[in-house]
Design a protein around this motif. Structure first.
Motif, PDB file in Angstrom:
ATOM      1  N   THR A  95     -16.119 123.048-103.377  1.00 20.86           N
ATOM      2  CA  THR A  95     -14.902 122.638-102.662  1.00 20.86           C
ATOM      3  C   THR A  95     -14.569 123.594-101.521  1.00 20.86           C
ATOM      4  OG1 THR A  95     -13.603 123.843-104.305  1.00 20.86           O
ATOM      5  CG2 THR A  95     -13.883 121.460-104.641  1.00 20.86           C
ATOM      6  N   ALA A  96     -15.312 124.695-101.418  1.00 18.93           N
ATOM      7  CA  ALA A  96     -15.032 125.689-100.377  1.00 18.93           C
ATOM      8  C   ALA A  96     -16.337 126.228 -99.809  1.00 18.93           C
ATOM      9  CB  ALA A  96     -14.204 126.839-100.966  1.00 18.93           C
ATOM     10  N   VAL A  97     -16.253 126.684 -98.567  1.00 14.97           N
ATOM     11  CA  VAL A  97     -17.407 127.345 -97.947  1.00 14.97           C
ATOM     12  C   VAL A  97     -17.258 128.859 -98.007  1.00 14.97           C
ATOM     13  CG1 VAL A  97     -17.945 125.422 -96.415  1.00 14.97           C
ATOM     14  CG2 VAL A  97     -16.331 127.189 -95.652  1.00 14.97           C
ATOM     15  N   SER A  98     -16.049 129.336 -98.274  1.00 11.65           N
ATOM     16  CA  SER A  98     -15.823 130.773 -98.439  1.00 11.65           C
ATOM     17  C   SER A  98     -14.605 130.979 -99.321  1.00 11.65           C
ATOM     18  CB  SER A  98     -15.624 131.472 -97.084  1.00 11.65           C
ATOM     19  OG  SER A  98     -14.439 131.014 -96.452  1.00 11.65           O
ATOM     20  N   ALA A  99     -14.613 132.113-100.036  1.00 12.47           N
ATOM     21  CA  ALA A  99     -13.472 132.463-100.895  1.00 12.47           C
ATOM     22  C   ALA A  99     -13.459 133.967-101.061  1.00 12.47           C
ATOM     23  CB  ALA A  99     -13.577 131.777-102.255  1.00 12.47           C
ATOM     24  N   LYS A 105     -11.551 128.794 -97.429  1.00 12.64           N
ATOM     25  CA  LYS A 105     -11.802 127.752 -96.426  1.00 12.64           C
ATOM     26  C   LYS A 105     -12.488 126.588 -97.142  1.00 12.64           C
ATOM     27  CE  LYS A 105     -10.531 130.400 -92.879  1.00 12.64           C
ATOM     28  NZ  LYS A 105     -10.502 131.735 -93.468  1.00 12.64           N
ATOM     29  N   SER A 106     -11.931 125.394 -96.992  1.00 14.36           N
ATOM     30  CA  SER A 106     -12.405 124.253 -97.767  1.00 14.36           C
ATOM     31  C   SER A 106     -13.727 123.706 -97.233  1.00 14.36           C
ATOM     32  CB  SER A 106     -11.350 123.147 -97.758  1.00 14.36           C
ATOM     33  OG  SER A 106     -11.308 122.530 -96.480  1.00 14.36           O
ATOM     34  N   SER A 107     -14.363 122.912 -98.087  1.00 18.86           N
ATOM     35  CA  SER A 107     -15.628 122.266 -97.738  1.00 18.86           C
ATOM     36  C   SER A 107     -15.412 120.759 -97.686  1.00 18.86           C
ATOM     37  CB  SER A 107     -16.693 122.613 -98.781  1.00 18.86           C
ATOM     38  OG  SER A 107     -17.866 121.877 -98.572  1.00 18.86           O
ATOM     39  N   GLY A 108     -15.877 120.131 -96.613  1.00 21.89           N
ATOM     40  CA  GLY A 108     -15.799 118.676 -96.514  1.00 21.89           C
ATOM     41  C   GLY A 108     -14.410 118.139 -96.708  1.00 21.89           C
ATOM     42  N   GLU A 109     -14.294 117.180 -97.602  1.00 19.38           N
ATOM     43  CA  GLU A 109     -13.019 116.513 -97.840  1.00 19.38           C
ATOM     44  C   GLU A 109     -12.275 117.069 -99.051  1.00 19.38           C
ATOM     45  OE1 GLU A 109     -11.669 114.287 -95.739  1.00 19.38           O
ATOM     46  OE2 GLU A 109     -13.402 114.820 -94.514  1.00 19.38           O
TER      47      GLU A 109
END
Length: 446
Positions: free
Chosen positions: A307-311, A330-334
Motif C-alpha cells: 500500500t506504500a512505496v516508502s515508510a 507515501k502511498s502506492s497506486g490507489e
C-alpha cells in the motif's frame, strides 16, 4: 580566565573518551577544547543559545534571517569575504538554525585555525558596524527564496510547518518553524535585526568549541586575544515555557489537496524531552518500527501490503519542549488512507503489547551506535556535539556517556514508551491528496 575543567576520561565502557578541557573568558564566553593530532585539521564550532523558540509573534524567522546576515560582512570583512577567506585557505564553512540554537562552523587546515577564530570574533564583535538596509534587503530576499524552494514550491514542502503548528498549540514557542512566515520576513526592520543581535549574539550567550590538531595553550591565547574584548550582554530573556502534557489527548488531523506525486500520510507523535532515558528508549522504538528496509512498518506497508512505496519513522529531539516522532508514508497506486491508517495502528498496537524482539533491539542499538561513531569520526562532528551538550545540557563531557546510555536501554523500556506515546490519541496527522492536475501530470509521464 577560569582554570580548565578536568579532562573527561570515561565513555562508560564504549571505547576511548574524547579528551575535553574547558575555559571561560571574563566576558562569559565558554570555550571547549579537544586535542586530536590524527590529521592536520581543526574544527571551529560556535553555538549561540538562540533559535526560533526565542522569537515572538509577528517576528518569526529572525533567528534564521540572522544566520544569513552573519555571512553578509562585518567591520573588517566586507560582503562575501567570510566565505572567500575560509575557502581560499582550504577550509569549509556553513551555519544552521533550529528551534533551539543557531550554529556556525569551519573546518580548516590546522595552520589556518587562527584565521577562523578571528573571523568568528570579528562578526560577533562588529557585525552591527556593517549591517545596513542594503544587506538586510539582500538577505531577506535570499531567505524568502529559500522558503519558496524548500517549503512553498515543492511537493509535501508544507509538512514540517503544518505538523509543527498542529503538534504545538497557538502561542507555544515551538508552534512555528525556524524559516518563519513570508509576512513576518517582510515586516522585519533593520532596528529589529539590530536589537536581535545585541540581545543574543553576545559572548555570554555562546559556546565555542575547537577540536583537532591544536595546541590548546596557543588556541586559548588566540581566543582571549580576539574574543576577550567583546562585551557581554545581560538583556536576554529566557524562552517562553514549552511545557505540555505528555500526550496530546486526541488525534488532530488535517487533509490537504495539493499537486503532489502521490497520496501521503504524515504524523507527529508527542515524545519525551531530549536528554532523558525515555527519549533514548523512544529513539530505539522508532528505529525498530521505521528506520530502513528491515523495519516493521516498511515490511508491513511496502513489502507485505504493497500500500506504500516508502515508510519511515524518525525522531526530532527537543530539549525545551516534547520531542516529536515523525512518521512519513507515501502511498502506492490507489491505496487508501484508511488502509494505511489501519495497518499503522495494528503494527503500533502489536509493538506496544510485545515490544521489540532481542534481535530487533540489538540491531537498532547497533544502527544508532554506527551513526553516532560515524559522527564522532570527524573533528567537525565532535565539535558540534561538544557545543550541543554544553548549550542544551550544560555539560560537554556528557558526550562521552551518550552511547553507553543508549546501549543500556532494555526491551521493556522500549515497549513501555511505545505503549505510552505511540497511540492514535497522541498524534497530529497530515494527509496529502493529489489534485487532478497532479494526477494528469503523472499519467502524461507514464
Amino acid at each position: 580566565m577560569a582554570n580548565p575543567a578536568a579532562d573527561a576520561t570515561s565513555t562508560g565502557g564504549t571505547g576511548a573518551s574524547i579528551a575535553i578541557t574547558e575555559h571561560r573568558l571574563a566576558n562569559g564566553l565558554r570555550v571547549v577544547l579537544s586535542e586530536d593530532h590524527l590529521t592536520p585539521v581543526a574544527a571551529v564550532c560556535l553555538w549561540y543559545d538562540v533559535g526560533s523558540r526565542h522569537e515572538v509573534k509577528g517576528r518569526t524567522g529572525l533567528a534564521h534571517l540572522f544566520e544569513h546576515l552573519m555571512f553578509q560582512g562585518s567591520a573588517n570583512v566586507s560582503g562575501n569575504g567570510h566565505f572567500e577567506l575560509v575557502q581560499g585557505a582550504g577550509g569549509s564553512l556553513n551555519g544552521t538554525t533550529s528551534f533551539e540554537r543557531t550554529n556556525y562552523f569551519e573546518t580548516m587546515p590546522a595552520h589556518q585555525l587562527e584565521l577562523a577564530l578571528w573571523l568568528e570574533a570579528d562578526r560577533m564583535g562588529s557585525l552591527l558596524a556593517a549591517l545596513d538596509d542594503a544587506s538586510m534587503e539582500n538577505q531577506r530576499d535570499v531567505v524568502k527564496n529559500e522558503r519558496r524552494q524548500r517549503y512553498d514550491n515543492v511537493p509535501y514542502g508544507t509538512a514540517l510547518e503544518k505538523l509543527t503548528a498542529l503538534s504545538y498549540p497557538e502561542g507555544h514557542p515551538y508552534h512555528h518553524t525556524p524559516i518563519g512566515s513570508m509576512a513576518d520576513l517582510d515586516a522585519a526592520t533593520l532596528a529589529d535585526a539590530q536589537a536581535f543581535f545585541r540581545t543574543y549574539y553576545a559572548p555570554n550567550n555562546a559556546v565555542l568549541s575547537v577540536v583537532g590538531d591544536i595546541d590548546p595553550e596557543q588556541t586559548v591565547a588566540w581566543v582571549e586575544k580576539y574574543f576577550g574584548s567583546i562585551p557581554g550582554h545581560d538583556g536576554k530573556q529566557p524562552p517562553r515555557d514549552g511545557t505540555l502534557p505528555e500526550t496530546i489527548g486526541g488525534e488532530l488531523r488535517e487533509t490537504l489537496h495539493e499537486e503532489v506525486p502521490s497520496r501521503a500520510l504524515m504524523a507527529a507523535y508527542r515524545l519525551p524531552h531530549d536528554g532523558t532515558r525515555e527519549a533514548d528508549a523512544a529513539d530505539l522504538a522508532l528505529t525498530v518500527l521505521g528506520s530502513g528496509e528491515s523495519s516493521r512498518l516498511y515490511n508491513r506497508l511496502v513489502r507485505r501490503d504493497r500500500t506504500a512505496v516508502s515508510a519511515g519513522f524518525g525522531m526530532l529531539r527537543l530539549v525545551g519542549a516534547p520531542s516529536l516522532g515523525w512518521l512519513d508514508v507515501k502511498s502506492s497506486g490507489e491505496a487508501t488512507v484508511a488502509e494505511i491508517d489501519r495497518a499503522i495502528d495494528e503494527e503500533l498496537a502489536r509493538f506496544a503489547a510485545d515490544g521489540p524482539t532481542a534481535e530487533e533491539l540489538e540491531r537498532a542499538q547497533a544502527q544508532i551506535e554506527r551513526e553516532w561513531l560515524d559522527r564522532l569520526t570527524t573533528v567537525a562532528g565532535r565539535a558540534d556535539e561538544l557545543c550541543r551538550y554544553a548549550v542544551l545540557f550544560g555539560d560537554p563531557t556528557l558526550v562521552n556517556g551518550a552511547l553507553a546510555r543508549v546501549l543500556d536501554i532494555t526491551a521493556d523500556e522500549v515497549r513501555a514508551v511505545a505503549a505510552a506515546r505511540l497511540r492514535p490519541d497522541n498524534r497530529a496527522v497530515l494527509v496529502y491528496e493529489p489534485t487532478s492536475a497532479a494526477t494528469e501530470t503523472e499519467e502524461d509521464a507514464a
